[in-house]
Design an enzyme around this catalytic site. Structure first.
Site, PDB file in Angstrom:
ATOM      1  N   ALA A 124     -21.899  20.521  19.424  1.00  0.00           N
ATOM      2  CA  ALA A 124     -23.332  20.778  19.537  1.00  0.00           C
ATOM      3  C   ALA A 124     -23.996  21.005  18.174  1.00  0.00           C
ATOM      4  CB  ALA A 124     -23.562  21.984  20.442  1.00  0.00           C
ATOM      5  N   ASN A 180     -18.838  28.252  20.677  1.00  0.00           N
ATOM      6  CA  ASN A 180     -17.659  27.582  20.109  1.00  0.00           C
ATOM      7  C   ASN A 180     -18.034  26.883  18.805  1.00  0.00           C
ATOM      8  OD1 ASN A 180     -15.233  27.834  21.976  1.00  0.00           O
ATOM      9  ND2 ASN A 180     -16.910  27.395  23.385  1.00  0.00           N
ATOM     10  N   HIS A 208     -29.348  25.725  17.080  1.00  0.00           N
ATOM     11  CA  HIS A 208     -28.372  26.253  16.113  1.00  0.00           C
ATOM     12  C   HIS A 208     -28.906  26.020  14.710  1.00  0.00           C
ATOM     13  CE1 HIS A 208     -25.484  26.578  19.375  1.00  0.00           C
ATOM     14  NE2 HIS A 208     -25.669  25.299  19.666  1.00  0.00           N
TER      15      HIS A 208
HETATM   16  N1  LIG Z   1     -17.504  22.823  20.405  1.00  0.00           N
HETATM   17  C1  LIG Z   1     -18.732  22.671  20.899  1.00  0.00           C
HETATM   18  O1  LIG Z   1     -19.657  22.259  20.208  1.00  0.00           O
HETATM   19  C2  LIG Z   1     -19.001  22.993  22.324  1.00  0.00           C
HETATM   20  C3  LIG Z   1     -18.008  23.476  23.145  1.00  0.00           C
HETATM   21  N2  LIG Z   1     -18.249  23.726  24.459  1.00  0.00           N
HETATM   22  C4  LIG Z   1     -17.142  24.251  25.262  1.00  0.00           C
HETATM   23  O2  LIG Z   1     -16.499  23.171  25.929  1.00  0.00           O
HETATM   24  C5  LIG Z   1     -15.907  23.634  27.146  1.00  0.00           C
HETATM   25  C6  LIG Z   1     -16.326  22.741  28.306  1.00  0.00           C
HETATM   26  O3  LIG Z   1     -17.728  22.776  28.461  1.00  0.00           O
HETATM   27  P1  LIG Z   1     -18.430  22.260  29.810  1.00  0.00           P
HETATM   28  O4  LIG Z   1     -17.915  20.927  30.190  1.00  0.00           O
HETATM   29  O5  LIG Z   1     -19.882  22.456  29.630  1.00  0.00           O
HETATM   30  O6  LIG Z   1     -17.898  23.368  30.846  1.00  0.00           O
HETATM   31  P2  LIG Z   1     -17.970  23.363  32.448  1.00  0.00           P
HETATM   32  O7  LIG Z   1     -18.020  24.796  32.849  1.00  0.00           O
HETATM   33  O8  LIG Z   1     -19.026  22.452  32.942  1.00  0.00           O
HETATM   34  O9  LIG Z   1     -16.547  22.743  32.847  1.00  0.00           O
HETATM   35  C7  LIG Z   1     -15.346  23.358  32.502  1.00  0.00           C
HETATM   36  C8  LIG Z   1     -14.313  23.082  33.593  1.00  0.00           C
HETATM   37  O10 LIG Z   1     -13.040  23.509  33.095  1.00  0.00           O
HETATM   38  C9  LIG Z   1     -12.350  24.192  34.134  1.00  0.00           C
HETATM   39  N3  LIG Z   1     -11.418  25.147  33.502  1.00  0.00           N
HETATM   40  C10 LIG Z   1     -11.706  26.303  32.873  1.00  0.00           C
HETATM   41  N4  LIG Z   1     -10.588  26.896  32.436  1.00  0.00           N
HETATM   42  C11 LIG Z   1      -9.554  26.102  32.792  1.00  0.00           C
HETATM   43  C12 LIG Z   1      -8.148  26.181  32.630  1.00  0.00           C
HETATM   44  N5  LIG Z   1      -7.583  27.226  32.027  1.00  0.00           N
HETATM   45  N6  LIG Z   1      -7.385  25.175  33.123  1.00  0.00           N
HETATM   46  C13 LIG Z   1      -7.949  24.128  33.763  1.00  0.00           C
HETATM   47  N7  LIG Z   1      -9.282  24.004  33.962  1.00  0.00           N
HETATM   48  C14 LIG Z   1     -10.076  24.977  33.483  1.00  0.00           C
HETATM   49  C15 LIG Z   1     -13.438  24.865  34.973  1.00  0.00           C
HETATM   50  O11 LIG Z   1     -12.999  25.078  36.295  1.00  0.00           O
HETATM   51  C16 LIG Z   1     -14.575  23.840  34.896  1.00  0.00           C
HETATM   52  O12 LIG Z   1     -14.546  22.931  35.983  1.00  0.00           O
HETATM   53  C17 LIG Z   1     -16.370  25.104  27.293  1.00  0.00           C
HETATM   54  O13 LIG Z   1     -15.375  25.981  26.806  1.00  0.00           O
HETATM   55  C18 LIG Z   1     -17.586  25.168  26.395  1.00  0.00           C
HETATM   56  O14 LIG Z   1     -17.873  26.464  25.937  1.00  0.00           O
HETATM   57  C19 LIG Z   1     -19.472  23.462  25.016  1.00  0.00           C
HETATM   58  C20 LIG Z   1     -20.489  22.990  24.236  1.00  0.00           C
HETATM   59  C21 LIG Z   1     -20.352  22.785  22.824  1.00  0.00           C
HETATM   60  O1  LIG Z   2     -23.599  23.559  23.467  1.00  0.00           O
HETATM   61  C1  LIG Z   2     -23.967  24.429  22.670  1.00  0.00           C
HETATM   62  O2  LIG Z   2     -25.143  24.547  22.260  1.00  0.00           O
HETATM   63  C2  LIG Z   2     -22.961  25.347  22.048  1.00  0.00           C
HETATM   64  C3  LIG Z   2     -21.970  25.857  22.969  1.00  0.00           C
HETATM   65  O3  LIG Z   2     -22.178  25.971  24.160  1.00  0.00           O
HETATM   66  C4  LIG Z   2     -20.686  26.240  22.392  1.00  0.00           C
HETATM   67  O4  LIG Z   2     -20.517  26.090  21.172  1.00  0.00           O
HETATM   68  O5  LIG Z   2     -19.812  26.716  23.137  1.00  0.00           O
END
Ligand SMILES: NC(=O)C1=CN([C@@H]2O[C@H](COP(=O)(O)OP(=O)(O)OC[C@H]3O[C@@H](n4cnc5c(N)ncnc54)[C@H](O)[C@@H]3O)[C@@H](O)[C@H]2O)C=CC1
Ligand SMILES: O=C([O-])CC(=O)C(=O)O
Length: 259
Positions: A124, A180, A208
């Site tokens: 992000a 994250n 951000h």
């Molecule tokens: N690095 C970055 O820039 C960003 C990172 N993220 C992170 O990416 C990840 C995924 O985001 P989204 O798709 O929006 O989340 P989401 O909540 O839409 O989907 C995550 C899925 O993973 C499953 N899950 C959670 N823990 C688990 C485990 N231990 N084993 C198996 N399945 C599991 C959940 O049941 C859910 O269906 C989150 O941790 C989020 O914070 C999100 C946005 C930006």
């Molecule tokens: O998607 C975003 O803006 C950031 C976020 O959720 C993450 O870093 O976990």
């Protein structure tokens, strides 16, 4: 054609599967896995040859070249090392887990020994290529200010409120689904970012602001992200950035711009 397996069947995974279906990512999906397996069913309709794995061993049995974690920091702690030990490349979205020095060192050592790549997408944010480059010039100051609508942060406020001020490692522990990016930024810079998290009812975008001060450059990066329609805490850019990374990794050759 590369084989891809997905841990997490939520917002980011859904976008990735669509990009594979559209041929943007040249890959075949071999497995899905989620704590809530019913969430994989909808995605499996788009990738009918993929298996829904009940555990990490079943997922690895499908012989993926690359596993994408789009689940949670807990999932990184549970599965990342096992994936790397199996000689499989890994993409980590829940980068907050990698601020645990012990886990990062183990993962790095294992990955180096096996010639495995662990990728952390810019997600992000923007500009992590420049942050990585400025490491060589010595970074003096590294700040991240994250401003999100209250509902993304799970609070109700009538005016802007600072929820957190402090180091990235504590920020990702307290707000595991929201910053994250603080971990990705810290890992790119090779030092821990100072983080401020603000809930602001006047805004609609996940914003951000990154400030980097070094001898070579001063960066001020502002990213105003539309939240994912599937998950307001997550910005749509996070999925797009991952799709772009996967497109590059799976492509057999060609000109690529930016590093
Ligand atoms: N690095 C970055 O820039 C960003 C990172 N993220 C992170 O990416 C990840 C995924 O985001 P989204 O798709 O929006 O989340 P989401 O909540 O839409 O989907 C995550 C899925 O993973 C499953 N899950 C959670 N823990 C688990 C485990 N231990 N084993 C198996 N399945 C599991 C959940 O049941 C859910 O269906 C989150 O941790 C989020 O914070 C999100 C946005 C930006
Ligand atoms: O998607 C975003 O803006 C950031 C976020 O959720 C993450 O870093 O976990």
């Amino acid at each position: 054609m590369k084989k891809l397996a997905l841990i997490g069947c939520g917002a980011i995974a859904s976008e990735i599967v669509e990009a594979v279906n559209q041929g943007v990512i040249e890959a075949e999906i071999t497995a899905f896995m989620d704590l809530a397996p019913e969430k994989c069913l909808r995605l499996q309709q788009l990738a009918p040859r993929a298996r829904i794995a009940r555990n990490i061993e079943e997922l690895l049995e499908t012989r993926p070249d690359l596993v994408v974690e789009a689940a949670s920091q807990e999932a990184v702690r549970q599965y990342a090392l096992r994936v790397v030990e199996a000689g499989v490349d890994l993409v980590v979205l829940s980068a907050g887990a990698l601020l645990d020095k012990e886990l990062l060192e183990k993962l790095n050592r294992e990955a180096e020994q096996r010639g495995v790549h662990v990728y952390v997408p810019t997600g992000a944010l923007a500009g992590l290529d420049a942050v990585r480059a400025l490491r060589r010039a010595g970074i003096r100051r590294l700040l991240l200010r994250t401003v999100k609508p209250p509902k993304s942060l799970g609070v109700e406020v009538n005016e802007p409120r600072v929820l957190y001020r402090g180091p990235a490692s504590e920020a990702v522990r307290l707000y595991p689904f929201n910053v994250n990016v603080a971990a990705a930024l810290s890992l790119a810079a090779g030092m821990e970012a100072e983080v401020e998290i603000v809930a602001d009812p006047r805004i609609e975008r996940n914003t951000h602001i990154v400030i980097v001060e070094s001898k070579a450059s001063r960066l001020e990066i502002r990213v105003e992200n539309v939240p994912s329609p599937r998950n307001p805490r997550t910005s749509l850019l996070a999925a797009l950035s991952t799709i772009e990374l996967l497109r590059r990794i799976t492509r057999s050759g060609g000109v690529e711009v930016g590093s």
